[in-house]
Every structure is written in structure tokens, then in C-alpha cells.
Write a protein that holds these residues in place. Structure first.
Motif, PDB file in Angstrom:
ATOM      1  N   ASN A 120     -11.819  -4.294  14.916  1.00 28.78           N
ATOM      2  CA  ASN A 120     -11.805  -2.837  14.931  1.00 28.78           C
ATOM      3  C   ASN A 120     -11.776  -2.300  16.347  1.00 28.78           C
ATOM      4  O   ASN A 120     -11.113  -1.310  16.636  1.00 28.78           O
ATOM      5  CB  ASN A 120     -13.023  -2.287  14.176  1.00 28.78           C
ATOM      6  N   ALA A 130      -5.108   1.855  20.067  1.00 28.07           N
ATOM      7  CA  ALA A 130      -4.831   3.249  19.735  1.00 28.07           C
ATOM      8  C   ALA A 130      -4.998   4.126  20.961  1.00 28.07           C
ATOM      9  O   ALA A 130      -4.208   5.035  21.218  1.00 28.07           O
ATOM     10  CB  ALA A 130      -5.772   3.706  18.614  1.00 28.07           C
ATOM     11  N   GLN A 153      -0.318   5.828  10.743  1.00 33.06           N
ATOM     12  CA  GLN A 153      -0.111   4.982   9.552  1.00 33.06           C
ATOM     13  C   GLN A 153      -0.222   3.492   9.898  1.00 33.06           C
ATOM     14  O   GLN A 153      -0.762   2.707   9.131  1.00 33.06           O
ATOM     15  CB  GLN A 153       1.273   5.288   8.968  1.00 33.06           C
ATOM     16  N   ILE A 154       0.279   3.145  11.073  1.00 32.20           N
ATOM     17  CA  ILE A 154       0.271   1.744  11.493  1.00 32.20           C
ATOM     18  C   ILE A 154      -1.149   1.167  11.468  1.00 32.20           C
ATOM     19  O   ILE A 154      -1.356   0.008  11.145  1.00 32.20           O
ATOM     20  CB  ILE A 154       0.927   1.627  12.892  1.00 32.20           C
ATOM     21  N   PHE A 155      -2.137   2.008  11.773  1.00 38.01           N
ATOM     22  CA  PHE A 155      -3.530   1.548  11.747  1.00 38.01           C
ATOM     23  C   PHE A 155      -4.136   1.706  10.355  1.00 38.01           C
ATOM     24  O   PHE A 155      -4.829   0.831   9.867  1.00 38.01           O
ATOM     25  CB  PHE A 155      -4.369   2.324  12.772  1.00 38.01           C
ATOM     26  N   SER A 156      -3.868   2.843   9.713  1.00 37.96           N
ATOM     27  CA  SER A 156      -4.529   3.093   8.427  1.00 37.96           C
ATOM     28  C   SER A 156      -4.075   2.108   7.363  1.00 37.96           C
ATOM     29  O   SER A 156      -4.868   1.639   6.559  1.00 37.96           O
ATOM     30  CB  SER A 156      -4.317   4.537   7.973  1.00 37.96           C
ATOM     31  N   SER A 157      -2.783   1.735   7.382  1.00 38.02           N
ATOM     32  CA  SER A 157      -2.311   0.823   6.335  1.00 38.02           C
ATOM     33  C   SER A 157      -2.932  -0.555   6.477  1.00 38.02           C
ATOM     34  O   SER A 157      -3.033  -1.305   5.524  1.00 38.02           O
ATOM     35  CB  SER A 157      -0.784   0.731   6.347  1.00 38.02           C
ATOM     36  N   LYS A 158      -3.347  -0.882   7.688  1.00 37.85           N
ATOM     37  CA  LYS A 158      -3.972  -2.188   7.892  1.00 37.85           C
ATOM     38  C   LYS A 158      -5.480  -2.097   7.774  1.00 37.85           C
ATOM     39  O   LYS A 158      -6.189  -3.092   7.938  1.00 37.85           O
ATOM     40  CB  LYS A 158      -3.588  -2.744   9.264  1.00 37.85           C
ATOM     41  N   GLY A 159      -5.961  -0.899   7.523  1.00 36.19           N
ATOM     42  CA  GLY A 159      -7.391  -0.740   7.302  1.00 36.19           C
ATOM     43  C   GLY A 159      -8.197  -0.596   8.578  1.00 36.19           C
ATOM     44  O   GLY A 159      -9.388  -0.894   8.588  1.00 36.19           O
ATOM     45  N   PHE A 160      -7.575  -0.150   9.670  1.00 38.51           N
ATOM     46  CA  PHE A 160      -8.334   0.077  10.903  1.00 38.51           C
ATOM     47  C   PHE A 160      -8.703   1.550  11.000  1.00 38.51           C
ATOM     48  O   PHE A 160      -7.967   2.365  11.552  1.00 38.51           O
ATOM     49  CB  PHE A 160      -7.532  -0.385  12.123  1.00 38.51           C
ATOM     50  N   TYR A 169      -8.901   8.013  15.475  1.00 32.51           N
ATOM     51  CA  TYR A 169      -8.668   8.380  16.871  1.00 32.51           C
ATOM     52  C   TYR A 169      -7.230   8.897  17.034  1.00 32.51           C
ATOM     53  O   TYR A 169      -6.984   9.961  17.610  1.00 32.51           O
ATOM     54  CB  TYR A 169      -8.892   7.162  17.784  1.00 32.51           C
ATOM     55  N   THR A 170      -6.284   8.122  16.490  1.00 37.76           N
ATOM     56  CA  THR A 170      -4.870   8.451  16.659  1.00 37.76           C
ATOM     57  C   THR A 170      -4.514   9.812  16.071  1.00 37.76           C
ATOM     58  O   THR A 170      -3.879  10.637  16.729  1.00 37.76           O
ATOM     59  CB  THR A 170      -3.982   7.358  16.031  1.00 37.76           C
ATOM     60  N   PHE A 212       9.292  15.933  16.671  1.00 40.22           N
ATOM     61  CA  PHE A 212       8.361  14.812  16.716  1.00 40.22           C
ATOM     62  C   PHE A 212       9.135  13.596  16.224  1.00 40.22           C
ATOM     63  O   PHE A 212       9.266  13.379  15.033  1.00 40.22           O
ATOM     64  CB  PHE A 212       7.154  15.110  15.817  1.00 40.22           C
ATOM     65  N   ASP A 260     -11.217   3.331  12.527  1.00 38.99           N
ATOM     66  CA  ASP A 260     -11.524   3.988  13.799  1.00 38.99           C
ATOM     67  C   ASP A 260     -10.238   4.301  14.577  1.00 38.99           C
ATOM     68  O   ASP A 260     -10.061   5.401  15.090  1.00 38.99           O
ATOM     69  CB  ASP A 260     -12.421   3.094  14.680  1.00 38.99           C
ATOM     70  N   ALA A 261      -9.375   3.294  14.654  1.00 36.67           N
ATOM     71  CA  ALA A 261      -8.129   3.469  15.390  1.00 36.67           C
ATOM     72  C   ALA A 261      -7.283   4.561  14.754  1.00 36.67           C
ATOM     73  O   ALA A 261      -6.666   5.388  15.437  1.00 36.67           O
ATOM     74  CB  ALA A 261      -7.361   2.157  15.420  1.00 36.67           C
ATOM     75  N   THR A 307      -3.169  13.131  17.989  1.00 40.25           N
ATOM     76  CA  THR A 307      -1.843  13.666  17.671  1.00 40.25           C
ATOM     77  C   THR A 307      -1.920  15.137  17.264  1.00 40.25           C
ATOM     78  O   THR A 307      -1.103  15.952  17.691  1.00 40.25           O
ATOM     79  CB  THR A 307      -1.184  12.802  16.568  1.00 40.25           C
ATOM     80  N   HIS A 363     -12.276  -6.396   8.091  1.00 42.45           N
ATOM     81  CA  HIS A 363     -12.134  -6.516   9.536  1.00 42.45           C
ATOM     82  C   HIS A 363     -13.478  -6.711  10.220  1.00 42.45           C
ATOM     83  O   HIS A 363     -14.467  -6.074   9.867  1.00 42.45           O
ATOM     84  CB  HIS A 363     -11.468  -5.260  10.114  1.00 42.45           C
ATOM     85  N   LYS A 382      -6.342  -0.915   0.885  1.00 41.94           N
ATOM     86  CA  LYS A 382      -6.628  -0.467   2.250  1.00 41.94           C
ATOM     87  C   LYS A 382      -8.126  -0.515   2.519  1.00 41.94           C
ATOM     88  O   LYS A 382      -8.557  -0.921   3.588  1.00 41.94           O
ATOM     89  CB  LYS A 382      -6.139   0.969   2.447  1.00 41.94           C
ATOM     90  N   VAL A 413       0.820  -1.231   0.000  1.00 39.34           N
ATOM     91  CA  VAL A 413       0.000   0.000   0.000  1.00 39.34           C
ATOM     92  C   VAL A 413       0.850   1.275   0.000  1.00 39.34           C
ATOM     93  O   VAL A 413       0.459   2.290   0.551  1.00 39.34           O
ATOM     94  CB  VAL A 413      -1.037   0.039   1.173  1.00 39.34           C
ATOM     95  N   ALA A 471      -8.344  -2.755  17.798  1.00 39.73           N
ATOM     96  CA  ALA A 471      -7.430  -1.757  17.230  1.00 39.73           C
ATOM     97  C   ALA A 471      -7.640  -0.408  17.908  1.00 39.73           C
ATOM     98  O   ALA A 471      -6.675   0.286  18.254  1.00 39.73           O
ATOM     99  CB  ALA A 471      -7.652  -1.636  15.730  1.00 39.73           C
ATOM    100  N   LEU A 472      -8.902  -0.053  18.110  1.00 42.23           N
ATOM    101  CA  LEU A 472      -9.202   1.224  18.749  1.00 42.23           C
ATOM    102  C   LEU A 472      -8.687   1.239  20.194  1.00 42.23           C
ATOM    103  O   LEU A 472      -8.124   2.233  20.649  1.00 42.23           O
ATOM    104  CB  LEU A 472     -10.716   1.489  18.716  1.00 42.23           C
ATOM    105  N   ARG A 482      -9.171  -3.996   3.000  1.00 49.49           N
ATOM    106  CA  ARG A 482      -8.763  -4.467   4.326  1.00 49.49           C
ATOM    107  C   ARG A 482      -9.754  -3.971   5.372  1.00 49.49           C
ATOM    108  O   ARG A 482     -10.115  -4.705   6.296  1.00 49.49           O
ATOM    109  CB  ARG A 482      -7.358  -3.957   4.674  1.00 49.49           C
ATOM    110  N   ARG A 483     -10.168  -2.698   5.220  1.00 52.90           N
ATOM    111  CA  ARG A 483     -11.140  -2.153   6.170  1.00 52.90           C
ATOM    112  C   ARG A 483     -12.401  -2.997   6.173  1.00 52.90           C
ATOM    113  O   ARG A 483     -12.934  -3.352   7.217  1.00 52.90           O
ATOM    114  CB  ARG A 483     -11.526  -0.713   5.775  1.00 52.90           C
ATOM    115  N   CYS A 494       1.738   9.193  17.572  1.00 55.84           N
ATOM    116  CA  CYS A 494       1.935   8.387  16.369  1.00 55.84           C
ATOM    117  C   CYS A 494       1.135   9.023  15.243  1.00 55.84           C
ATOM    118  O   CYS A 494       0.084   9.621  15.483  1.00 55.84           O
ATOM    119  CB  CYS A 494       1.433   6.971  16.664  1.00 55.84           C
ATOM    120  N   CYS A 495       1.623   8.893  14.010  1.00 57.26           N
ATOM    121  CA  CYS A 495       0.942   9.509  12.875  1.00 57.26           C
ATOM    122  C   CYS A 495      -0.285   8.700  12.442  1.00 57.26           C
ATOM    123  O   CYS A 495      -1.099   9.176  11.673  1.00 57.26           O
ATOM    124  CB  CYS A 495       1.895   9.647  11.693  1.00 57.26           C
TER     125      CYS A 495
END
Lengths: 730, 222
Positions: free
Chosen positions: A624, A631, B32-39, B45-46, A706, B41-42, B50, A619, A612, A593, A627-628, A615-616, B29-30
Motif C-alpha cells: 500500500n 501515486a 482507476q489503475i489503483f482502485s481496480s487493484k485494490g490500492f 490520494y490520486t 483531460f 490509499d493510492a 485530480t 495487500h 476489489k 472487475v 502504491a501511495l 484485493r484491498r 489520472c482518474c
């Protein structure tokens, strides 16, 4: 099973026989669609010879494909498909770049990159040069914008190494091969002498051949080689060029190169109508311009909203046409002189705007962007469920203006709304793009009528060529005899029968008994989803894809999405379900991706974004939610990751620096969710360590640092998250 | 091996750039770790979290923010659609700089390059293409070395953040062309601007790829 039989001659990993492999390779850039029995990837001449033998013993059709960027359908088959795109990539400049040795899997642009330091480039300059490969460039006798009829593959070929269907390998560099050809392939040798005599004895045919090749022409075999060469092996080598993979396998070629002229002067000339523009071509050719690219009003309109395009495009007269003109030279003085000499010619032309020429590379890039953006623009805006067709006719240069008007009339007659006409006017070569659906029989009938009218126009009215540079393919194989006449066609037919008597090597291309090849096996474009529907399957994305040599490419990811939809429409859910299952790894999990595919996509598709999204959708709610949760508790996750990372470093200290690498390697075999340790990981960095950096420099600048989490905690070990998620799946 | 953050600190010191580090940002965190995997909501939120912290800690956007991983910069610069209305307004006031922008535009003009390297090679990460900073990357090479090569076959390394750790075959296949080209000649340094891509290229080539911060730190005088 075919695959089992093939395992006797090729290693298993290079026999791709799963459903997903077959469907992924069913598409190329053309509007034809055939599902191969399986895909193989031979890597050397020995394997190719064995494939030929296999094809003959089992009466299996065999087709070789390189980049799959052809428009005419010569790269699709329902037999065995041999894919060359992952291997055969050697390119070696020789004699200080005066010549270059290439294999069929090298991308055209890579050849030019290798030649750059010598100030040389190869002759053919197809618009797809960043994606297409030498196998196709040679087999289709490619040309391009500046190449004309003198620097194409045929004319720049120096030596060729090829494998014939009878399994014999010949190399025109070796004197002994000329003798060997006579003794080992005597039937072909003798046959060529007879054919040669037949061509040369037929004065009318000789004149016809000479006339045909004054213009760009890739319809039928390059039978001009009978007039240009004496020895049967040289004649054969040159008909293999433009042979569309129906006569031999090209293993290696040595090409003469041409100077890459660094100084360029580029500008646009605007005319009242296509006739006045085309009538100017003959005069413009006398200026020595390297490129004269014609664009009709619809073409100009198609790019008027592109950033940087001058606003007057919108207010040009209703029939206005333009010619992009470029001069190239080896020195600046010579360039200016050439341009100065062209000015009096411009003065005599009925231009509707002052010519505006520039040496500025940014301005030049914009003009070329306008010219090259036309087809993608039409393709990107086409209705969902349609194909973008790109035609490729050659007309006598002096009648080009009339031809444009005639084609415009046919657009109107057959109700093609967004047809645009553009092309290499210098060589009488016009492309035009229309969009066409093949979803229903009525669509196909409509296309057939339009096609018939067009071909009649090109052949009967203008004695033009149906394919100036895109090759015969399935698109015009049924019309070769009509275009060339019976004598030439008989020569071509005999030629094919002599070399491939069983008609197993890419059959149905160039020579065909089926008079409707152009409307058989058409590619139906089902409506799937936003990204997929825009795709024209040109293949420009493939070279940038990190998984290209591993699993799939963006084009194939999209092609399989389309295949699933087609199967759904025909009610074959069992096959579709297998595809979905196989897509999980090949399509989804091994896509990085990264979106680099989008950087070369003419219609702006980012397949990474598509994946992507898939993938969404894949899940579960639970995943989900987990994952949240992660996060929301990121600092905690980070600490856990750092602890496992520290433990890894600790273990390495105890048991040696390669310990973790070995352990994770072993564990991965048991559970795929364990990430692999890398020797290049850094120790984690704490917030305290970072905070110690704060300085009270009273400088002129101030920044907030950062440090990204992958620099803080892994460099890389965010896997904790992944592991949680993988576990939650089960 | 010295860490990236140490080099960053050194460069700021030498260039007399005031450096602010906050605890909040150092645990962000930016996404990406969640978005690239298709999550989704996470990810949403992140990034919202940020951006809130960045707005606060940058003194409502008045202090430029420097990210030391280019792919994260690219993700952050493109997060606007996923932000709440307030955060969108805050985002618009932020000045987010990638490490390449920072080095080329802020650091190098303030540094004395005392001992440029002989011949170095860069691995431009995908985000360099997308952010259009190839020119700046080349200018850094021009300033810090007598010769800085960008391989003809430089492409995506297939690491995709962390994916390469789970599918090593993907990274191996993706880096083969570029690492073969790089190994045609010796270099006195190998540099890039994203940690995981550096790992992938190091694995493939057998040479130690480091952050360009390391290069800039080494060639500049105190």
C-alpha cells in the motif's frame, strides 16, 4: 484417480478436477447442494459417447448441466458433472426463421436474437431467458409468461438428435434412424411398444394424462407422448423433452418458431381481493390476452418503493390484487380491435380503478419491471443466511382465487412473514416466494412441515401440479407418484429402467426411492459478507462476465466464498486453505472487475466490487505504501512508463514490428509480471504535444481537455506500477 | 496511425470550440489503475489531487471538462465518496463530460458531416452501459455512417485497464464471441471509446479499432 482415467477419453484442459472446480459447480440456482467428483466439458457427440461408456464401465453417476438456472435441483450431483455452458453454442435459423436449429449451450435470448430479423421467436419464454440455455429449456419443457400449454418445448419440437446411455445416437430427421433404432436398440424399441400399449389400454390413465396437460405441468415425464405419437423413436424424443437430463443427452434440436408480435397494448387491472381478481381470469381469457399475470397484495407491496411505481400502490386496500394484462398483434389495427373488444369485458369486472392501458413502450416496460421485480425484491430483502425459495404450482383456473387464499393461510400458520404470490394466472400457474433458512435441523423441520401442508393442499384439495414449469428435480421427485397416481408412476419408472437400466444418468431425479429427496442435500447459506449474502445464485450474471470461458463467473466466485465459510464452520481448514490458494488466480486475479455482472443481477450485486475489496484486504502495508508513493509521484511514473514504451517502439524499429510482441511473449513465460506487448499500442504523447492543441477559437463553446493517462502514455503501458507492486510482494 | 488527441484538436477546430489544455491536467489520472487493484490509499490520494486540479483549471467548474476515455469518465464520475469534504463540494460544481457526450451533444451539432462512412461497427465499452450512453453512441453512428452496427455479442473485453496485458488468456476468451461476430462481414471502420478496449478488440479481430474521435474527424468538413 478418476481424473487420470478420464484423461484417456478427454483432453486434460477440459477435465476440471481441482477442489475449486468441484466447489464452484456444487451450486446451481436451486436450494440443493452437492459437490461433484469432478467437472468435464465434452465438446462433441463422440466425447459424450465416451463419457457414457466411462460412466457404465466404472459405475459412475453422470449429470449434464447447461446454464444451471433451474430452481428444482436437477442440475447438481455428487457424481461426474458435464458442463455444456462453454461450448455447444450453435444456433441456425432455417426456412426463413420458421424453424431454428439449436445446440444445448445456446442462451435462450440468443436464439430469439437470431430469429428477430424474421419476425419470429421460439415458443418457450421463461423469465430467465437471458441466462438459461437450450439444454435446460428442452430438458425441463420450459414455458413462461405467454407460452401457455401450447407453445412449450414439447409442442414446438420438430426434430431431436440425442445420445442414449447405451451410447447410440439418433436423429429424428433421418428416416434410416427409425430403422436403426429398432435394430440397434431393440430392447428399448420393444419396451416402448409394450409401454405404449399399456398406456393406451388403460382408459383411466389416458384420461388422467389428457387432464394433466390441459394445465401447465412439469412433474414427471411427458407421458402424453405415448398418446400423441406412434413410432417409438418419436415417443422417445418427446419424453426426452422434460426428461430433466435423466434419459439422454440432447445434442441438437430443431424447433418450430412462432410469430414475434410487434404491436402490444399493456395495462394493469386492480381488484379488491385475490378471489375477485382470479374469478375474472376466465372472462379475461376470452379477450385473447397473451399475458395475464396475477399479483397479490404482498407482491404489490414488495415493489412499492421501486422508482416509477405509482404512489397509489401504498394506499390500495389491504387484500387488493392486480392482473397485468397484455394484448399482442401483428398489426396496429388488429391490436386496437382486440383491445376495443376487450373493453366491454373490463366493464363487467369489479375493478377498483379505471383500467389504464398503453402502447407506449416505456410505460409497458415499467409494468413488466414491476411484475418481474417482485421475486428479486423479496430475494434481495431476505434475512442473511436464508435461501429465497420460489414455488411453482398449477391449480384449476376456476379455483385459483381459493388457492391463493389457502396459501396465504398457510403462510400465516407456518409464520412465513414476507411470502408473496404472483404468477401466470392465464394458465393457473402461481409462483410464490418465501425465504427459508437451512442452517439448523429446526429450520429444516419447519420447512418440511410447511412443505407437507402445501403439497397436501395442491394435490389433495385441488388436484393441481407441484411444478407447472420448473421441473420435478429434487424438490418434488418424492411426490411424483402422489401427484400422478400409481399407474402413471409405474409407466415412468419402467421407462427410466428401460433406457438407463443401471440408473447412472442423473439418478434420483424424477424417479427416486428416497422419499425425502426434498429435504436432503439442502444448501446451507452461511453468513459471509455483504455481497455474498445477498446472492441467490441464479446465474443471471454469468453471460456478461469476461472470464466466463476462462476461469470463473461471478456466481462461482460467490459460491466458493460461501464454500470456504462452510468449511471453516465444519473445521475443515485444510480444504478451505486449498480453496483460498486456488481462488487467488481463478477468483481474484482473473476477475476484470468491470462490474458488468451487476447490470443483470436481480439483487444488485457487483462482484467486481467484492473482488476489489478482497484485493484491498490482500495487500500488505508495504504494498500500500509503495502504491501511495507511486501515486504521489505520478508524473515521474508516467515519464518512466513513456521511456520504456519508447524503448519498445525503438526496438521494434530496429528488429521488426513484431519484435516486442515476441520478446514479451517469451519473457512472460519466465516471469508472469512482464506485460504482453501489443501491436496496437500507440506512441506516448507528451504534455507539450497536448498543450499545442490549445486554440483561441472564439466559438460558442469552450472545453477543458483531460486526455486520460492511458491515452497519453500507453496506450496501455502503466505496467511499471504493476511490476513494482509484484516485486514488492516477494 | 494518428493519435486520439490530434483528432480531438481537429474536431474542436472544425466545430469552433475553444480548447483549453493545462499541464496539470495532462499529468493527472482518474485513479482507476489503483482502485481496480485494490490500492485504496493510492486511489484516494490520486482522485483528490485530480479533482483539485480540475476545479482549479476549469475555472472553478465553469469550463466543461472532456475526458477522452469512457471508463475513466465513469471512474471520475463515481469518485465522490473518496473525496475530502472540500473536494466533494468542488466536485459537485464540475461539469464532467465523457467523449460520447461531447461528440453527440457538443461537436456533431456544430459540425458538417460531409463524407459519412459506409458501414462501421462500434465496441461499446462497459462504462457505456453503466453511464447509460448507448443511445448517444448510436446517434453518433447514425450521424457519421450510413450503417453503424453494435454487435449482439458485444460485451466486456476483459482488458480491465491493464489486466489483459498480464492475463492475455482472459482477454482472448472474453473477446472471442464478439470478434467472431464482427468478422462475419467487412466494415469500413472499427471504433470504440477506451484505448485499452480498442487494443483488446484489435488483437482479437485483427482489425484496427480506433477512437470514435477519429471517425468524427474523418467524416467532418473543415
Amino acid at each position: 484417480m478418476l481424473a487420470d482415467e478420464l484423461e484417456k477419453i478427454l483432453p486434460t484442459e477440459r477435465i476440471k478436477a481441482r477442489l475449486i472446480d468441484r466447489y464452484a459447480y456444487a451450486s446451481d440456482a436451486s436450494h440443493f447442494y452437492l459437490i461433484p467428483k469432478l467437472v468435464v466439458q465434452p465438446i462433441n457427440i463422440d466425447e459424450v459417447q465416451r463419457l457414457f461408456q466411462f460412466s457404465h464401465q466404472r459405475e459412475e453417476k453422470l449429470t449434464f448441466r447447461a446454464a444451471g438456472t433451474s430452481f428444482s435441483g436437477q442440475g447438481v450431483t455428487d457424481g461426474i458433472l458435464a458442463d455444456l455452458s462453454n461450448y455447444w453454442r450453435h444456433v441456425t435459423p432455417e426456412q426463413s426463421g420458421k424453424t431454428v436449429r439449436v445446440q444445448p449451450g445456446v442462451i435462450g435470448a440468443h436464439v430469439n436474437q437470431a430469429l428477430k430479423k424474421y419476425g419470429r421467436k421460439m415458443g418457450p419464454d421463461p423469465a430467465s431467458i437471458n441466462a438459461c440455455m437450450m439444454g435446460g429449456i428442452l430438458s425441463n419443457n420450459s414455458s413462461g409468461m405467454c407460452c401457455g400449454v401450447v407453445n412449450n418445448s414439447y409442442h414446438t419440437l420438430k426434430h431431436l438428435t440425442f445420445v442414449l446411455p447405451n451410447g447410440q445416437v439418433y436423429n429424428t430427421e433421418k428416416a434410416e434412424d427409425y430403422l436403426r433404432f429398432e435394430s440397434e436398440s431393440n430392447d428399448i424399441f420393444e419396451g416402448f411398444i409394450k409401454l405404449n400399449n399399456a398406456v393406451r389400454a388403460n382408459e383411466e390413465l389416458t384420461l388422467r394424462i389428457r387432464k394433466k396437460y390441459l394445465q401447465k405441468n412439469t412433474v414427471g415425464y411427458c407421458i402424453n407422448s405415448f398418446l400423441d405419437f406412434e413410432h417409438p423413436l418419436d415417443i422417445l424424443a418427446h419424453v426426452i423433452i422434460g426428461g430433466e437430463g435423466t434419459l439422454a443427452f440432447i445434442a441438437e434440436a430443431v424447433l418450430n418458431t412462432i410469430p414475434d408480435l410487434p404491436y402490444k397494448m399493456t395495462g394493469m387491472l386492480y381488484f379488491e381481493s385475490p378471489e375477485t381478481a382470479c374469478n375474472a381470469i376466465a372472462d379475461l381469457k376470452t379477450t385473447g390476452a397473451e399475458a395475464l399475470e396475477f399479483m397479490d397484495r404482498a407482491s404489490l407491496r414488495s415493489v412499492e418503493d421501486m422508482p416509477g411505481v405509482p404512489s397509489f400502490f401504498k394506499t390500495l386496500p389491504v387484500q387488493a390484487s392486480a392482473i397485468l394484462c397484455e394484448f399482442q398483434e401483428s398489426t396496429e389495427t388488429a391490436l386496437i380491435e382486440k383491445y376495443q373488444n376487450a373493453l366491454p369485458v373490463f366493464d363487467k369486472l369489479p375493478l377498483i380503478r379505471e383500467p389504464d392501458f398503453s402502447q407506449d413502450s416505456e410505460k409497458q416496460a415499467l409494468l413488466w419491471k414491476i411484475r418481474k421485480g417482485m421475486y428479486p425484491s423479496v430475494a434481495g430483502m431476505r434475512a442473511k443466511g436464508t435461501s429465497a425459495l420460489l414455488e411453482d404450482f398449477t391449480f384449476p383456473v376456476e379455483r385459483l382465487g381459493d388457492a391463493v387464499v389457502d396459501i396465504q393461510k398457510l403462510f400465516e400458520k407456518h409464520n412465513y412473514k414476507n411470502g408473496i404470490i404472483f404468477g401466470h394466472a392465464k394458465d393457473g400457474n402461481l409462483h410464490f416466494a418465501v425465504s427459508q433458512s437451512f442452517l439448523t435441523q429446526a429450520d429444516i423441520d419447519h420447512y418440511e412441515k410447511f412443505n407437507d401442508d402445501l403439497f397436501e393442499l395442491v394435490i389433495d384439495k385441488y388436484d393441481g401440479s407441484l411444478k407447472g414449469e420448473h421441473s420435478t428435480g429434487r424438490a418434488v421427485s418424492a411426490f411424483v407418484e402422489k401427484e400422478w397416481g400409481p399407474d402413471a408412476y409405474q409407466i415412468m419408472k419402467r421407462l427410466k429402467a428401460l433406457i438407463d437400466p443401471k440408473n447412472l444418468l442423473n439418478p434420483g431425479i424424477v424417479i427416486t426411492e428416497d422419499k425425502l429427496t426434498h429435504i436432503h442435500h439442502l444448501k446451507m447459506m452461511p453468513i459471509v459478507e455483504e455481497e455474498v449474502d445477498r446472492c441467490i445464485e441464479c446465474g443471471f450474471c454469468e453471460t456478461h462476465c469476461p472470464s466466463r470461458d476462462f476461469t470463473m463467473t461471478p456466481r462461482r466466485r460467490i459460491a466458493v466464498r460461501r464454500a470456504m465459510k462452510r468449511l471453516e464452520m465444519t473445521g475443515d481448514t485444510a480444504t478451505r486453505d486449498t480453496l483460498i490458494k486456488e481462488y487467488q488466480y481463478d477468483g481474484m486475479e482473473t476477475c476484470a472487475v468491470d462490474g458488468m455482472c451487476a447490470t443483470s443481477c436481480p439483487v444488485d450485486i457487483n462482484t467486481g466490487e467484492l473482488i476489489k475489496r478482497l484485493r484491498r484486504e490482500n495487500h500488505s502495508n508495504l504494498q500500500n505504501r509503495i502504491a501511495l508513493f507511486l501515486a504521489k509521484n505520478f508524473p515521474l511514473v508516467e515519464r518512466t512508463a513513456k521511456i520504456s514504451l519508447k524503448m519498445g517502439f525503438f526496438s521494434n524499429r530496429l528488429f521488426g514490428k513484431n519484435f516486442m510482441h515476441g520478446v514479451t511473449w517469451g519473457l512472460r513465460k519466465i516471469s508472469g509480471t512482464i506485460p504482453r506487448w501489443s501491436k496496437h499500442l500507440d506512441k506516448p504523447v507528451s504534455a507539450r504535444q497536448l498543450a499545442s492543441l490549445s486554440n483561441g477559437n472564439e466559438g460558442s463553446a469552450k472545453v477543458l481537455y483531460f486526455s486520460a493517462c492511458i491515452n497519453r502514455m500507453l496506450g496501455g503501458y502503466l505496467c511499471i506500477i504493476w511490476q513494482y507492486l509484484q516485486k514488492s510482494k516477494n | 496511425m494518428e493519435d486520439t488527441y490530434v483528432s480531438f484538436g481537429n474536431i474542436c477546430k472544425k466545430a469552433k470550440i475553444e480548447l483549453v489544455v493545462t499541464n496539470g491536467i495532462s499529468t493527472s489520472c482518474c485513479g482507476q489503475i489503483f482502485s481496480s487493484k485494490g490500492f485504496a490509499d493510492a486511489h484516494h490520494y490520486t482522485v483528490n489531487q485530480t479533482i483539485e486540479k480540475l476545479f482549479r483549471d476549469s475555472n472553478n467548474g465553469s469550463i466543461p471538462i472532456v475526458l477522452d476515455v469512457t471508463s475513466c469518465t465513469q471512474t471520475l464520475l463515481n469518485c465522490r465518496p473518496y473525496l475530502s469534504e472540500t473536494n466533494q463540494q468542488h466536485f459537485d460544481q464540475l461539469k464532467i463530460l465523457d467523449i460520447i457526450d461531447f461528440v453527440a451533444d457538443m461537436a456533431i451539432p456544430r459540425l458538417t458531416i460531409s463524407q459519412p462512412k459506409d458501414k462501421v461497427v462500434f465496441h461499446p465499452v462497459c462504462s457505456v452501459h453503466k453511464l447509460g450512453t448507448m443511445g448517444k453512441l448510436k446517434s453518433i453512428g447514425f450521424a457519421c455512417a450510413k450503417q453503424a452496427d453494435i454487435p449482439v455479442f458485444a460485451g466486456c473485453c476483459g482488458m480491465a485497464g491493464d489486466r489483459g496485458f498480464y492475463y492475455p488468456g482472459l482477454t482472448e476468451a472474453a473477446t472471442k464471441r464478439e470478434s467472431n461476430e464482427v468478422n462475419q462481414q467487412p466494415y469500413s471502420g472499427y471504433y470504440s471509446t477506451s484505448k485499452t478496449c480498442e487494443i483488446a478488440m484489435s488483437e482479437a479481430s485483427g482489425h484496427d479499432y480506433q477512437s470514435i474521435l477519429k471517425l468524427v474527424d474523418e467524416v467532418s468538413a473543415d
